[in-house]
Design a protein around this motif. Structure first.
Motif, PDB file in Angstrom:
ATOM      1  N   SER A  95       7.111  -0.590 -12.102  1.00  0.00           N
ATOM      2  CA  SER A  95       6.337   0.152 -11.100  1.00  0.00           C
ATOM      3  C   SER A  95       4.876  -0.273 -11.117  1.00  0.00           C
ATOM      4  O   SER A  95       4.262  -0.462 -10.058  1.00  0.00           O
ATOM      5  CB  SER A  95       6.459   1.655 -11.343  1.00  0.00           C
ATOM      6  N   THR A  96       4.317  -0.432 -12.311  1.00  0.00           N
ATOM      7  CA  THR A  96       2.919  -0.842 -12.411  1.00  0.00           C
ATOM      8  C   THR A  96       2.725  -2.238 -11.844  1.00  0.00           C
ATOM      9  O   THR A  96       1.813  -2.467 -11.029  1.00  0.00           O
ATOM     10  CB  THR A  96       2.470  -0.808 -13.886  1.00  0.00           C
ATOM     11  N   THR A  97       3.569  -3.177 -12.243  1.00  0.00           N
ATOM     12  CA  THR A  97       3.435  -4.536 -11.750  1.00  0.00           C
ATOM     13  C   THR A  97       3.676  -4.604 -10.247  1.00  0.00           C
ATOM     14  O   THR A  97       2.896  -5.212  -9.505  1.00  0.00           O
ATOM     15  CB  THR A  97       4.431  -5.470 -12.466  1.00  0.00           C
ATOM     16  N   GLY A  98       4.762  -3.973  -9.783  1.00  0.00           N
ATOM     17  CA  GLY A  98       5.122  -4.085  -8.376  1.00  0.00           C
ATOM     18  C   GLY A  98       4.075  -3.517  -7.445  1.00  0.00           C
ATOM     19  O   GLY A  98       3.621  -4.194  -6.509  1.00  0.00           O
ATOM     20  N   VAL A  99       3.649  -2.281  -7.665  1.00  0.00           N
ATOM     21  CA  VAL A  99       2.716  -1.627  -6.750  1.00  0.00           C
ATOM     22  C   VAL A  99       1.331  -2.259  -6.839  1.00  0.00           C
ATOM     23  O   VAL A  99       0.691  -2.539  -5.813  1.00  0.00           O
ATOM     24  CB  VAL A  99       2.649  -0.117  -7.050  1.00  0.00           C
ATOM     25  N   ASP A 100       0.842  -2.501  -8.052  1.00  0.00           N
ATOM     26  CA  ASP A 100      -0.504  -3.047  -8.204  1.00  0.00           C
ATOM     27  C   ASP A 100      -0.618  -4.451  -7.611  1.00  0.00           C
ATOM     28  O   ASP A 100      -1.584  -4.770  -6.914  1.00  0.00           O
ATOM     29  CB  ASP A 100      -0.904  -3.075  -9.682  1.00  0.00           C
ATOM     30  N   THR A 101       0.358  -5.300  -7.907  1.00  0.00           N
ATOM     31  CA  THR A 101       0.273  -6.672  -7.380  1.00  0.00           C
ATOM     32  C   THR A 101       0.545  -6.718  -5.881  1.00  0.00           C
ATOM     33  O   THR A 101       0.069  -7.617  -5.195  1.00  0.00           O
ATOM     34  CB  THR A 101       1.251  -7.604  -8.117  1.00  0.00           C
ATOM     35  N   LEU A 102       1.316  -5.752  -5.341  1.00  0.00           N
ATOM     36  CA  LEU A 102       1.495  -5.689  -3.891  1.00  0.00           C
ATOM     37  C   LEU A 102       0.172  -5.351  -3.215  1.00  0.00           C
ATOM     38  O   LEU A 102      -0.166  -5.926  -2.168  1.00  0.00           O
ATOM     39  CB  LEU A 102       2.551  -4.638  -3.540  1.00  0.00           C
TER      40      LEU A 102
END
Length: 392
Positions: free
Chosen positions: A197-204
């Motif tokens: 969740s952290t990687t997906g949302v932040d990098t999006l």
């Protein structure tokens, strides 16, 4: 091997990979839904919610111990952040998918700026992959370090005494080996949810901000290309297409703010206290501290901050660069007075600052300074309370 790397650095590869691990897909189905595996996503959310409740119970029980509460607060805040981000992502998934398509639209073919966009996108995906490795390192070190210490202690003494760096108040006894194994399995879901969740949302968010800045850069290149081919026989001097593209980009920035405003707000509010909790782990004495986890987690929190604030700052600077270029390139001195008045409208609008916001906050370098100062103030307060009540 080069083709494999090219695939990894393609559009949104890291984001697609991390969302897929939670049962989500950035390619909506025929009904427009991105949730492909509700069962997997529900299990991750429920286990994270359960662990959050145990952290809150621990904080209530040890509310008079600042060191323990600050550590539990650090874990609890990150779980709250992950749950809120994913809830907002699901609620706005339709708008987010439309935003992604609109960002990609100008670079769909061999258009102006396509080559530079590919280069920028590769660099952005490389940074996203590094960020994913940081989050994965945080999750792995959080789980494996205590397990390794527990096994080492059991091998040397023959006594099964679980070591944990996670301050929780569990409703079951983890000193039993089978119960401890079950708890580790639950933590796999919790840590996977945190990482993905952290990687997906932040990098999006970072990818979309990079797309906006690239579109501003593309407009600048388009304007430079028109420098020597102004058409004085047309009332708009051949610039109407450029102004239409600029108006479309302004609407895209507004749509970006509508899609990510809540996520950015959650990030800014939580990260102030989160930074304070991280700093307290370094400056206050502690037992059974997992320094491997703490090191990775510190890098993740700092990178989170850079993604949101520096991404917004880059968009602002590219918009400012385009407004300067618009003034420098258009031959104002050769325009008739009535045309000068007409061109003042797009010029004045281009001069207005482009801001990516989060309700009460404007993302950028000033907010970065404010967050550091606020976190420092919280840390000073907690250190003073610790010195007054727990060192005597």
């Amino acid at each position: 091997m080069s083709k494999l790397i090219e695939v990894f650095l393609g559009n949104l590869w890291t984001q697609r990979f991390t969302f897929a691990r939670m049962g989500l897909d950035l390619q909506p189905d025929k009904k427009g839904k991105v949730l492909r595996s509700p069962l997997l996503f529900s299990i991750m959310c429920l286990t994270t919610g359960f662990e959050l409740c145990t952290v809150c119970a621990f904080m209530v029980q040890h509310r008079n111990q600042i060191v323990l509460c600050s550590e539990a607060l650090m874990h609890g805040l990150q779980m709250v952040s992950s749950l809120l981000k994913m809830a907002i992502f699901l609620a706005k998934s339709h708008d987010l998918m439309a935003l992604i398509q609109q960002i990609l639209a100008p670079f769909a073919g061999e258009d102006l700026g396509d080559t530079e966009w590919r280069s920028q996108n590769r660099r952005g995906q490389l940074m996203a992959a590094v960020y994913f490795m940081m989050c994965a390192g945080t999750s792995v070190s959080f789980l494996l370090m205590p397990v390794a210490l527990t096994m080492l202690k059991y091998h040397s003494t023959g006594e099964f005494a679980p070591v944990s760096s996670f301050r929780v108040l569990l409703p079951y006894d983890v000193t039993q080996p089978h119960v401890y194994a079950m708890d580790c399995c639950l933590m796999v879901f919790v840590l996977s949810f945190f990482c993905c969740s952290t990687t997906g949302v932040d990098t999006l968010y970072g990818w979309c901000a990079l797309g906006l800045s690239s579109q501003y850069r593309r407009l600048g290149q388009q304007l430079k290309g028109m420098r020597s081919c102004f058409n004085p026989h047309r009332s708009d001097y051949g610039l109407s297409g450029l102004f239409v593209e600029h108006a479309r980009l302004l609407k895209l920035v507004q749509q970006f703010n509508l899609c990510f405003m809540e996520i950015a707000f959650v990030e800014v509010v939580i990260i102030c206290v989160l930074y304070c909790s991280v700093i307290c782990q370094y400056i206050m004495p502690h037992t059974n501290q997992n320094f491997a986890f703490l090191g990775f987690f510190s890098m993740v929190v700092t990178t989170q901050l850079c993604i949101y604030l520096f991404g917004a700052e880059q968009v602002r600077l590219e918009a400012e660069r385009f407004s300067r270029l618009l003034y420098e390139v258009i031959p104002w001195q050769n325009l008739p007075p009535q045309h000068r008045k007409l061109f003042l409208f797009p010029l004045e609008r281009a001069q207005r600052e482009t801001v990516l916001g989060a309700y009460f906050f404007e993302l950028g370098r000033p907010l970065l300074v404010w967050i550091f100062r606020t976190a420092g103030s919280f840390t000073t307060l907690m250190n003073a309370l610790y010195a007054k009540y727990e060192t005597h």
